[in-house]
Design a protein around this motif. Structure first.
Motif, PDB file in Angstrom:
ATOM      1  N   GLU A 243      -9.454  -0.528   2.411  1.00 23.53           N
ATOM      2  CA  GLU A 243      -9.293  -1.563   1.381  1.00 23.53           C
ATOM      3  C   GLU A 243      -8.953  -2.925   1.984  1.00 23.53           C
ATOM      4  O   GLU A 243      -9.557  -3.935   1.625  1.00 23.53           O
ATOM      5  CB  GLU A 243      -8.178  -1.121   0.419  1.00 23.53           C
ATOM      6  CG  GLU A 243      -7.861  -2.123  -0.670  1.00 23.53           C
ATOM      7  CD  GLU A 243      -6.562  -1.758  -1.401  1.00 23.53           C
ATOM      8  OE1 GLU A 243      -6.383  -0.575  -1.732  1.00 23.53           O
ATOM      9  OE2 GLU A 243      -5.745  -2.662  -1.613  1.00 23.53           O
TER      10      GLU A 243
ATOM     11  N   ILE B 189      -8.308  -8.690  -1.778  1.00 24.14           N
ATOM     12  CA  ILE B 189      -8.183  -7.295  -2.201  1.00 24.14           C
ATOM     13  C   ILE B 189      -9.016  -7.157  -3.466  1.00 24.14           C
ATOM     14  O   ILE B 189      -8.734  -7.793  -4.474  1.00 24.14           O
ATOM     15  CB  ILE B 189      -6.709  -6.935  -2.475  1.00 24.14           C
ATOM     16  CG1 ILE B 189      -5.864  -7.147  -1.212  1.00 24.14           C
ATOM     17  CG2 ILE B 189      -6.599  -5.485  -2.955  1.00 24.14           C
ATOM     18  CD1 ILE B 189      -4.372  -7.007  -1.457  1.00 24.14           C
TER      19      ILE B 189
ATOM     20  N   HIS C 164       1.010  -1.828 -11.093  1.00 21.64           N
ATOM     21  CA  HIS C 164       0.375  -2.839 -10.243  1.00 21.64           C
ATOM     22  C   HIS C 164       1.360  -3.376  -9.214  1.00 21.64           C
ATOM     23  O   HIS C 164       2.561  -3.163  -9.313  1.00 21.64           O
ATOM     24  CB  HIS C 164      -0.077  -4.017 -11.103  1.00 21.64           C
ATOM     25  CG  HIS C 164      -1.226  -3.696 -12.008  1.00 21.64           C
ATOM     26  ND1 HIS C 164      -2.526  -3.670 -11.571  1.00 21.64           N
ATOM     27  CD2 HIS C 164      -1.261  -3.411 -13.326  1.00 21.64           C
ATOM     28  CE1 HIS C 164      -3.322  -3.370 -12.596  1.00 21.64           C
ATOM     29  NE2 HIS C 164      -2.585  -3.205 -13.669  1.00 21.64           N
TER      30      HIS C 164
ATOM     31  N   PRO D  79      -4.429  -1.904  -8.860  1.00 22.86           N
ATOM     32  CA  PRO D  79      -4.699  -2.948  -7.865  1.00 22.86           C
ATOM     33  C   PRO D  79      -3.656  -4.069  -7.849  1.00 22.86           C
ATOM     34  O   PRO D  79      -2.991  -4.339  -8.832  1.00 22.86           O
ATOM     35  CB  PRO D  79      -6.048  -3.514  -8.298  1.00 22.86           C
ATOM     36  CG  PRO D  79      -6.623  -2.545  -9.231  1.00 22.86           C
ATOM     37  CD  PRO D  79      -5.500  -1.772  -9.836  1.00 22.86           C
ATOM     38  N   ASP D  80      -3.591  -4.726  -6.691  1.00 24.61           N
ATOM     39  CA  ASP D  80      -2.747  -5.909  -6.560  1.00 24.61           C
ATOM     40  C   ASP D  80      -3.358  -7.046  -7.371  1.00 24.61           C
ATOM     41  O   ASP D  80      -4.568  -7.231  -7.394  1.00 24.61           O
ATOM     42  CB  ASP D  80      -2.657  -6.326  -5.091  1.00 24.61           C
ATOM     43  CG  ASP D  80      -1.720  -7.499  -4.900  1.00 24.61           C
ATOM     44  OD1 ASP D  80      -0.509  -7.260  -4.883  1.00 24.61           O
ATOM     45  OD2 ASP D  80      -2.201  -8.639  -4.783  1.00 24.61           O
TER      46      ASP D  80
ATOM     47  N   THR E  99       0.856  -1.189   0.000  1.00 26.62           N
ATOM     48  CA  THR E  99       0.000   0.000   0.000  1.00 26.62           C
ATOM     49  C   THR E  99       0.895   1.242   0.000  1.00 26.62           C
ATOM     50  O   THR E  99       2.115   1.137  -0.021  1.00 26.62           O
ATOM     51  CB  THR E  99      -0.892   0.055   1.255  1.00 26.62           C
ATOM     52  OG1 THR E  99      -0.040   0.192   2.394  1.00 26.62           O
ATOM     53  CG2 THR E  99      -1.728  -1.200   1.396  1.00 26.62           C
TER      54      THR E  99
ATOM     55  N   TYR F 247     -10.316  -1.445  -4.435  1.00 27.76           N
ATOM     56  CA  TYR F 247      -9.134  -0.589  -4.571  1.00 27.76           C
ATOM     57  C   TYR F 247      -9.478   0.754  -5.209  1.00 27.76           C
ATOM     58  O   TYR F 247      -9.114   1.813  -4.691  1.00 27.76           O
ATOM     59  CB  TYR F 247      -8.073  -1.325  -5.407  1.00 27.76           C
ATOM     60  CG  TYR F 247      -6.892  -0.459  -5.775  1.00 27.76           C
ATOM     61  CD1 TYR F 247      -5.779  -0.406  -4.960  1.00 27.76           C
ATOM     62  CD2 TYR F 247      -6.907   0.321  -6.930  1.00 27.76           C
ATOM     63  CE1 TYR F 247      -4.704   0.405  -5.278  1.00 27.76           C
ATOM     64  CE2 TYR F 247      -5.844   1.132  -7.255  1.00 27.76           C
ATOM     65  CZ  TYR F 247      -4.745   1.176  -6.429  1.00 27.76           C
ATOM     66  OH  TYR F 247      -3.697   1.988  -6.752  1.00 27.76           O
TER      67      TYR F 247
ATOM     68  N   VAL G  63     -10.961  -5.096  -6.655  1.00 25.36           N
ATOM     69  CA  VAL G  63     -10.672  -3.979  -7.548  1.00 25.36           C
ATOM     70  C   VAL G  63     -11.697  -2.874  -7.336  1.00 25.36           C
ATOM     71  O   VAL G  63     -11.355  -1.710  -7.156  1.00 25.36           O
ATOM     72  CB  VAL G  63     -10.660  -4.450  -9.008  1.00 25.36           C
ATOM     73  CG1 VAL G  63     -10.389  -3.270  -9.937  1.00 25.36           C
ATOM     74  CG2 VAL G  63      -9.616  -5.529  -9.209  1.00 25.36           C
TER      75      VAL G  63
END
Lengths: 459, 286
Positions: A392, B139, B61, B72-73, A321, A399, B141
């Motif tokens: 998040e 996680i 990313h 995003p991850d 992050t 995200y 999006v």
């Protein structure tokens, strides 16, 4: 300046200054893209501005290291450099490498491996430059027959930095293995051997600026190096937690990362007590600001903010992050940008006559604006990162939705980054304001020698 | 302590740390094949990794949480999105997201279909690496995940329903890909699908996990046990959405007396287009 060949440092410093300025242009562009929408989406997308931003950082800091080494080694070994010609060839080759790499990135010519994006031909030139550099420095010391601990730590740090770059030349089939060895270069650089380089410059500056005794300073330098490496080497584990390695890296990372601030606390105490005990032996108080500032900001950015998220139970939420960006900016600036700026500020008055030895008021403005700006940027990343982690990672919001909610922090980032950039702009302006003139011996050296002058402590 | 002892300390501690580090490195190498399913690194996965590098993906990313923080991850993305979804997305991201809405958009990459397929294979391999269970919570999006799984307060529920007036889900411009539109429906219809269904394999909530639902749907429609009207996967999924009791997934927590616990309201609350989008989205989970 006591030795004519020290003047090569000026060329290195000048290149470093230009690249530093350019780095900020790409940093500001990247920050603006966080606010979006991006009108340059198909001309200069974020991945390009970001890769240029980070690569310019590495190149200019290394340029600064090299210049500062060429400045310091003749002083320490009391001799001229082995070869001025090699030093200039190396500078030209190095600058061409850096500039062509950046131009290549604009066209997506790179390896796409974070921080090691340099294409293979560039990597080979980097290795050649490092070899030229180490050869030149090594021969200088060899011929002089005078080898101080301070320069020993510095040169060993530089040599190990070159050695640790070698894993980056290889390709790995398994992505996890490739990450594993990527950190041998990146982590062992910035939390290992580069701290030896910082320590070497720091000891040199403190010995020159304060009246501190060399034997005492060098003894504690050893202690700091020992602490840095015992924590730094095994601390590599904190990059391994979630990339597909065995579970034992988690406790190892937690324990040894917690030790990392110890060395940095030691470094700050080292610098501060040198001044307290021995007083000032040199008029360049601006260089003193940068020197002590570097240790204090390193303790804050690398030590405290690193510790804030290296413990595995914390890192599992904060990993990947903006918390990482918070730590990265403050740590890199404090430890490496500031120590290079300290060396430049120390060396500059004797290379550019006409400048006040104490440092100009523009120089002080540059110092405080950079510090304030970087502190604000760190806070912006921190507040954005904390909100991101909570929304998040913990609440489970998407995200993209979270990024919309933290726009205000990106505004704050842009504002403080602009303040920082003005500070850097002033530093660069101050650097180029006076033309260089390389007269040997224009330093009133005898009156400034620590063993002949011992003014009252500043407190 | 004198200078010599200090030097001994520096050298000694460095050597000890380096030796320990090298020993752990050797042991890690022993374990890498099992942890990373090295046998599954096919030429397609390797090529996909090269595509990942060539397109500089890491500088927006993160993968395993490493990279840049602008996008995003993607560590587990292949478990959250089916391969057909990811392939369609990579062909043209603007068909899935709106830059005006999120202020960010992935630029369309210059990739062939073969490159895209291998990149997705690479991401699939990544998603299966044993990485100590990170991330601890998926996680996402977009949209909301865990907060909506029944823990949300009345205030939050009201806020969500204000932002997405029931029963119609949020809408995107209709030039988007059906799977992208389906995902929006999945997250924003009221009651939200995500309230009862996860996309994580084995994570059954009030309803069964929908990971791999397309493969199961295929088996169901072709089995003699199946009594519904659907002939194919999307047909089955549409039927399950609009008349949940047409075919019951075994399990006492999902149905009783031949009636599914899933609300039967989606048939009238959703338009036929929305049902089709939702089916297209779910059909991407092979």
């Amino acid at each position: 300046m006591r030795y004519r060949s020290q003047s090569v440092a000026y060329g290195y410093f000048a290149v470093a200054m230009v690249l530093f300025g350019l780095q900020l242009v790409f940093g500001l562009l990247s920050a603006a893209k966080y606010l979006g929408p991006d009108s340059l989406l198909y001309i200069l997308p974020f991945d390009v501005t970001k890769v240029v931003h980070t690569n310019l950082l590495i190149v200019w800091v290394l340029t600064g290291f090299m210049g500062a080494t060429y400045w310091m080694v003749p002083d320490e070994s009391r001799t001229e450099l082995h070869s001025v010609k090699i030093a200039y060839i190396q500078l030209i080759l190095w600058t061409l490498m850096g500039v062509s790499a950046v131009v290549g990135y604009l066209f997506r010519y790179g390896t796409g491996n974070k921080l090691l994006e340099q294409p293979l031909p560039h990597k080979i030139v980097i290795v050649i430059c490092m070899l030229l550099f180490l050869y030149n420095v090594g021969m200088t010391i060899w011929k002089s027959r005078r080898f101080t601990t301070t320069e020993g730590v510095l040169v060993l740090g530089l040599g190990l930095a070159a050695l640790l770059y070698l894993p980056a030349l290889l390709e790995y089939e398994n992505y996890t293995v490739s990450i594993f060895y990527r950190w041998w270069t990146i982590h062992l650089w910035v939390e290992g051997v580069w701290e030896m380089i910082q320590g070497g410059f720091l000891a040199y500056l403190l010995i020159r600026l304060s009246g501190a005794d060399r034997e005492v300073m060098e003894k504690w330098l050893y202690v700091i190096v020992g602490l840095v490496l015992i924590a730094g080497i095994l601390g590599t584990a904190h990059h391994y937690y979630w990339v597909g390695v065995p579970a034992y890296w988690l406790p190892i990372g937690g324990i040894f990362s917690a030790l990392e601030p110890l060395a940095l606390i030691g470094m700050a105490i080292y610098a501060y007590s040198a001044m307290r005990r021995s007083g000032l032996a040199h008029p360049n108080t601006l260089a003193l600001h940068w020197t002590i500032g570097s240790t204090v900001f390193t303790l804050f950015g690398a030590g405290l903010l690193g510790l804030a998220h290296t413990f595995p139970d914390v890192n599992k939420w904060t990993h990947g992050t903006l918390i990482t960006a918070m730590h990265g900016h403050a740590a890199f600036y404090g430890a490496y940008a500031m120590i290079v700026l300290a060396m430049i500020t120390f060396a500059l008055p004797t290379m550019t006559p006409g400048r006040s030895e104490r440092g100009s008021s523009i120089g002080y403005w540059a110092f405080w604006m950079q510090l304030g700006g970087m502190f604000g940027m760190t806070l912006s990343f921190a507040t954005a990162g904390i909100a991101q982690v909570y929304l998040e990672r913990i609440l489970g919001m998407g995200y993209l939705d979270v990024q919309l909610k933290i726009q205000v922090h990106f505004l704050m980032l842009l504002a403080t980054a602009s303040l920082f950039s003005v500070g850097v702009g002033l530093f660069i302006f101050d650097f180029f304001r006076y033309a260089p003139r390389f007269d040997v011996g224009n330093e009133k050296q005898p009156t400034l020698r620590p063993d002949t002058v011992r003014p009252a402590p500043i407190s | 302590m004198n200078k010599r002892q200090a030097r001994l300390f520096a050298i000694g501690s460095t050597v000890v740390a380096a030796v320990a580090f090298l020993a752990l490195t050797i042991d890690s190498h022993r374990q890498f094949p099992a942890l990373t399913n090295a046998q599954n690194i096919t030429p397609a996965v390797t090529h996909g990794k090269n595509v990942w590098h060539k397109n500089n993906c890491i500088n927006c990313h993160t993968l395993f949480g490493e990279g840049a923080y602008y996008a995003p991850d993607l560590t587990k993305i292949a478990q959250q999105r089916g391969a057909p979804y990811l392939q369609a997305y990579l062909r043209d991201p603007s068909k899935f997201y709106d830059e005006q809405r999120h202020r960010r958009l992935m630029p369309k990459q210059d990739m062939t279909d073969a490159e895209i397929a291998d990149l997705v294979a690479f991401l699939d391999w990544v998603s299966k690496v044993d990485n100590q269970g990170w991330p601890p919570r998926p996680i996402l999006v977009t949209g909301a995940g865990v907060a909506i799984t029944g823990t949300r307060s009345a205030d939050q529920a009201a806020a969500v329903s204000r932002s997405a007036p029931p029963p119609g889900p949020e809408s995107l411009p209709s030039d988007k890909d059906p799977m992208a539109l389906g995902e929006i429906v999945f997250r924003t219809v009221s009651p939200a699908c995500t309230a009862c269904h996860s996309l994580v394999p084995g994570a059954n909530m009030a309803g069964p996990s929908l990971a791999g639902v397309a493969t199961r749907a295929q088996q169901i429609v072709s089995s003699p046990e199946y009594k519904g009207k659907a002939k194919d996967v999307e047909g089955y999924l549409s039927e399950s959405i609009t008349s949940p009791s047409a075919h019951l997934v075994p399990g006492a927590m999902y149905s009783a007396n031949g009636v599914s616990f899933m609300p039967a309201t989606f048939g009238k609350d959703l338009t036929p287009d929305q049902v089709a989008h939702l089916s297209a989205y779910l059909a991407s989970f092979k």
